[in-house]
Design a protein around this motif. Sequence first.
Motif, PDB file in Angstrom:
ATOM      1  N   UNK A 151      10.937  41.703  60.938  1.00 22.42           N
ATOM      2  CA  UNK A 151      10.277  40.408  61.139  1.00 22.42           C
ATOM      3  C   UNK A 151      10.083  39.386  62.711  1.00 22.42           C
ATOM      4  N   UNK A 152      11.409  40.366  63.290  1.00 17.89           N
ATOM      5  CA  UNK A 152      10.863  39.699  65.105  1.00 17.89           C
ATOM      6  C   UNK A 152      10.016  40.100  65.439  1.00 17.89           C
ATOM      7  N   UNK A 153       9.612  41.220  65.536  1.00 19.97           N
ATOM      8  CA  UNK A 153       8.504  42.364  65.643  1.00 19.97           C
ATOM      9  C   UNK A 153       7.198  41.312  65.832  1.00 19.97           C
ATOM     10  N   UNK A 154       7.776  41.219  64.018  1.00 20.81           N
ATOM     11  CA  UNK A 154       6.237  40.704  63.202  1.00 20.81           C
ATOM     12  C   UNK A 154       5.740  39.414  63.905  1.00 20.81           C
ATOM     13  N   UNK A 155       7.110  38.709  64.209  1.00 21.27           N
ATOM     14  CA  UNK A 155       6.924  37.345  64.880  1.00 21.27           C
ATOM     15  C   UNK A 155       5.919  37.174  66.367  1.00 21.27           C
ATOM     16  N   UNK A 156       6.529  37.985  67.147  1.00 22.76           N
ATOM     17  CA  UNK A 156       6.417  37.806  68.394  1.00 22.76           C
ATOM     18  C   UNK A 156       4.600  38.547  68.262  1.00 22.76           C
ATOM     19  N   UNK A 157       4.151  39.251  67.726  1.00 25.07           N
ATOM     20  CA  UNK A 157       3.174  39.678  67.713  1.00 25.07           C
ATOM     21  C   UNK A 157       2.080  38.862  67.411  1.00 25.07           C
ATOM     22  N   UNK A 158       2.199  37.656  65.880  1.00 29.03           N
ATOM     23  CA  UNK A 158       1.455  36.518  65.552  1.00 29.03           C
ATOM     24  C   UNK A 158       1.396  35.904  66.892  1.00 29.03           C
ATOM     25  N   UNK A 159       2.653  35.611  67.296  1.00 28.82           N
ATOM     26  CA  UNK A 159       2.681  34.195  68.065  1.00 28.82           C
ATOM     27  C   UNK A 159       1.992  34.627  69.653  1.00 28.82           C
ATOM     28  N   UNK A 160       1.958  36.199  69.896  1.00 34.35           N
ATOM     29  CA  UNK A 160       1.562  36.630  71.302  1.00 34.35           C
ATOM     30  C   UNK A 160      -0.057  36.682  70.698  1.00 34.35           C
ATOM     31  N   UNK A 161      -0.754  37.012  69.288  1.00 33.51           N
ATOM     32  CA  UNK A 161      -2.527  37.172  69.613  1.00 33.51           C
ATOM     33  C   UNK A 161      -2.913  36.480  68.752  1.00 33.51           C
ATOM     34  N   UNK A 162      -2.307  35.101  68.090  1.00 32.48           N
ATOM     35  CA  UNK A 162      -2.602  34.204  67.732  1.00 32.48           C
ATOM     36  C   UNK A 162      -2.524  32.636  69.167  1.00 32.48           C
ATOM     37  N   UNK A 163      -2.295  33.141  69.843  1.00 29.04           N
ATOM     38  CA  UNK A 163      -2.032  32.654  71.375  1.00 29.04           C
ATOM     39  C   UNK A 163      -3.405  32.850  71.873  1.00 29.04           C
ATOM     40  N   UNK A 164      -4.166  34.148  71.458  1.00 28.72           N
ATOM     41  CA  UNK A 164      -5.203  34.407  72.269  1.00 28.72           C
ATOM     42  C   UNK A 164      -6.378  34.000  71.530  1.00 28.72           C
ATOM     43  N   UNK A 165      -6.224  34.563  70.335  1.00 26.68           N
ATOM     44  CA  UNK A 165      -7.632  33.622  69.401  1.00 26.68           C
ATOM     45  C   UNK A 165      -7.751  32.993  69.084  1.00 26.68           C
TER      46      UNK A 165
END
Length: 118
Positions: free
Chosen positions: A91-105
Amino acid sequence: MTGFSFNAPQSTSSEIISNDPFFPDVALEDVRQKVRFDGSVTNQRLTDSITAAMLEINHQLRTLKTKASSLNDLATGQIGGKANTQILYERAIHSAVAADINEKYRAYDSTGEGQKRG
């Protein structure tokens, strides 16, 4: 309406990113499904984001390595056949990835009106 249908490019993979032996490995397709990313997020972009998330979270949890030989050894229970520590790590990995990619898209977090102004 002209009947046109636009689909995002397909970019899926069964690739697994090997992790430090203490922590579980991470599958690209699992992250893609859990975070609900379509093929417009390329495998390379997703791999880079997952790797960065793994590095950061592993660093934050590094003190746990002195307490056990694997993250699952620290589990206090299971849900759905998975150790609670693994569920929380993923869940921590998924949340970090979602935040990173959504920030750029911009398209992932903007309304139609917000995209017009962007």
